[in-house]
Motif scaffolding. Sequence first.
Motif, PDB file in Angstrom:
ATOM      1  N   GLN A 213       0.752  -1.246   0.007  1.00  0.00           N
ATOM      2  CA  GLN A 213      -0.011   0.023   0.203  1.00  0.00           C
ATOM      3  C   GLN A 213       0.809   1.415   0.225  1.00  0.00           C
ATOM      4  O   GLN A 213       0.258   2.346  -0.504  1.00  0.00           O
ATOM      5  N   LEU A 214       1.944   1.170   0.699  1.00  0.00           N
ATOM      6  CA  LEU A 214       2.949   2.512   0.624  1.00  0.00           C
ATOM      7  C   LEU A 214       3.978   2.534  -0.538  1.00  0.00           C
ATOM      8  O   LEU A 214       4.164   3.655  -0.950  1.00  0.00           O
ATOM      9  N   MET A 215       4.081   1.583  -1.174  1.00  0.00           N
ATOM     10  CA  MET A 215       4.923   1.547  -2.681  1.00  0.00           C
ATOM     11  C   MET A 215       4.475   2.508  -3.540  1.00  0.00           C
ATOM     12  O   MET A 215       5.196   3.194  -4.244  1.00  0.00           O
ATOM     13  N   PRO A 216       3.079   2.475  -3.920  1.00  0.00           N
ATOM     14  CA  PRO A 216       2.681   3.657  -4.953  1.00  0.00           C
ATOM     15  C   PRO A 216       3.143   5.028  -4.587  1.00  0.00           C
ATOM     16  O   PRO A 216       3.546   5.803  -5.663  1.00  0.00           O
ATOM     17  N   LEU A 218       5.678   5.998  -2.619  1.00  0.00           N
ATOM     18  CA  LEU A 218       7.224   5.806  -3.122  1.00  0.00           C
ATOM     19  C   LEU A 218       7.662   5.992  -4.290  1.00  0.00           C
ATOM     20  O   LEU A 218       8.636   6.849  -4.617  1.00  0.00           O
ATOM     21  N   LEU A 219       7.023   5.154  -5.099  1.00  0.00           N
ATOM     22  CA  LEU A 219       7.313   5.277  -6.679  1.00  0.00           C
ATOM     23  C   LEU A 219       6.860   6.396  -7.200  1.00  0.00           C
ATOM     24  O   LEU A 219       7.825   7.057  -7.876  1.00  0.00           O
ATOM     25  N   ARG A 220       5.829   7.035  -6.909  1.00  0.00           N
ATOM     26  CA  ARG A 220       5.592   8.266  -7.694  1.00  0.00           C
ATOM     27  C   ARG A 220       6.368   9.502  -7.197  1.00  0.00           C
ATOM     28  O   ARG A 220       6.784  10.256  -7.870  1.00  0.00           O
ATOM     29  N   THR A 221       6.934   9.464  -5.777  1.00  0.00           N
ATOM     30  CA  THR A 221       7.870  10.473  -5.361  1.00  0.00           C
ATOM     31  C   THR A 221       9.163  10.276  -6.180  1.00  0.00           C
ATOM     32  O   THR A 221       9.852  11.200  -6.695  1.00  0.00           O
ATOM     33  N   TRP A 222       9.568   9.061  -6.385  1.00  0.00           N
ATOM     34  CA  TRP A 222      10.572   8.637  -7.253  1.00  0.00           C
ATOM     35  C   TRP A 222      10.678   8.971  -8.740  1.00  0.00           C
ATOM     36  O   TRP A 222      11.627   9.642  -9.235  1.00  0.00           O
ATOM     37  N   MET A 223       9.462   9.014  -9.195  1.00  0.00           N
ATOM     38  CA  MET A 223       9.295   9.417 -10.410  1.00  0.00           C
ATOM     39  C   MET A 223       9.346  10.905 -10.913  1.00  0.00           C
ATOM     40  O   MET A 223      10.248  11.333 -11.731  1.00  0.00           O
ATOM     41  N   TYR A 224       8.622  11.522  -9.792  1.00  0.00           N
ATOM     42  CA  TYR A 224       8.929  13.065 -10.111  1.00  0.00           C
ATOM     43  C   TYR A 224      10.311  13.528 -10.256  1.00  0.00           C
ATOM     44  O   TYR A 224      10.483  14.690 -10.461  1.00  0.00           O
ATOM     45  N   GLY A 225      11.288  12.851  -9.123  1.00  0.00           N
ATOM     46  CA  GLY A 225      12.570  13.241  -9.477  1.00  0.00           C
ATOM     47  C   GLY A 225      13.526  12.467 -10.469  1.00  0.00           C
ATOM     48  O   GLY A 225      14.696  12.616 -10.413  1.00  0.00           O
ATOM     49  N   SER A 226      12.871  11.551 -11.466  1.00  0.00           N
ATOM     50  CA  SER A 226      13.429  11.119 -12.246  1.00  0.00           C
ATOM     51  C   SER A 226      13.487  11.513 -13.647  1.00  0.00           C
ATOM     52  O   SER A 226      13.992  10.950 -14.888  1.00  0.00           O
ATOM     53  N   GLY A 227      13.075  12.786 -13.943  1.00  0.00           N
ATOM     54  CA  GLY A 227      13.037  13.553 -15.235  1.00  0.00           C
ATOM     55  C   GLY A 227      12.311  12.743 -16.292  1.00  0.00           C
ATOM     56  O   GLY A 227      12.503  12.694 -17.352  1.00  0.00           O
TER      57      GLY A 227
END
Length: 308
Positions: A213-216, A218-227
Amino acid sequence: MSQVLHTPPPTTSAPAAGEDDLAALAARHGLSVSGARPSLPEYVRQLWARRHFIGAFATAKLTAQYSQAKLGQVWQVMTPLLNAAVYYFIFGVLMNTKRGVEDYVPFLVTGVFVWTFTQSSIMAGTKAISGNLGLVRALHFPRAALPVSFCLQQLQQLMFSMAALVVILLAFGVPPAASWVLAVPALILQFVFNAGVSLIMARVGSKIPDMAQLMPFLLRTWMYGSGVMFSIHHMTGPDSGLPSWVGPVLQVNPAVVYIDLMRFALIDSFGGGMLPDHVWAMALGWALLAGIGGFIYFWKAEETYGRG
């Protein structure tokens, strides 16, 4: 007349068989601990022996994924394309992140497809054990086969997306080039990285079910910092007003490394000057670190999966 109470002498009995005796007895008759973790080389050998199962399982999951939808397998391409269309409207049009980026649509679609590969692999890996407890408890096989097969499923799905990406590249005037072959080693390194992170998250997810439930988030945050939707090279340039260290730190991000390698391979306007230094070395390093480290981390808990 007094009675004298005598303490009865202690009785002696044959000592019970110790654990060492039982272990020796079991070894003599070829018995072993149920579910015991094999050695690392033996585990690799067992996993390789199930390679056909891994491939068949990944293909079956991919086929069943959209079996209830009327458009069926078309959604394998439509889903990332629709995501790219939404990101184009929000970021490219409303936030104008396309400013200064040549071939923005191919740039964006490449980023979305490559990021989706990583995101989907990690999400599937997180639930690989906890979501398949019936299979884990019923059959004996190397548990690493599950997260690896889910990553292979996402790689197969990416192949459909790449076919659509080629059409988009040609439609927007990006000509075929010899550099397109660089997409193959880039995808191989990304697959190894994804599989390693998936193995890590499979072990974590087996112990902490709420991690799925937490991973979406975390992954969305990672995406916004990945260009994915913007060019890190332009957004962190000298005129951005950001500290000089922000750009190099973002470019070390493994998601950025693999996305930029694919853009460099497929889009001729995305030149080598937009890549971080030693980008291929970083891609290889992240793949080895995540792949080998994740595999060992998962293997160490092999005997605990499906118990409790």
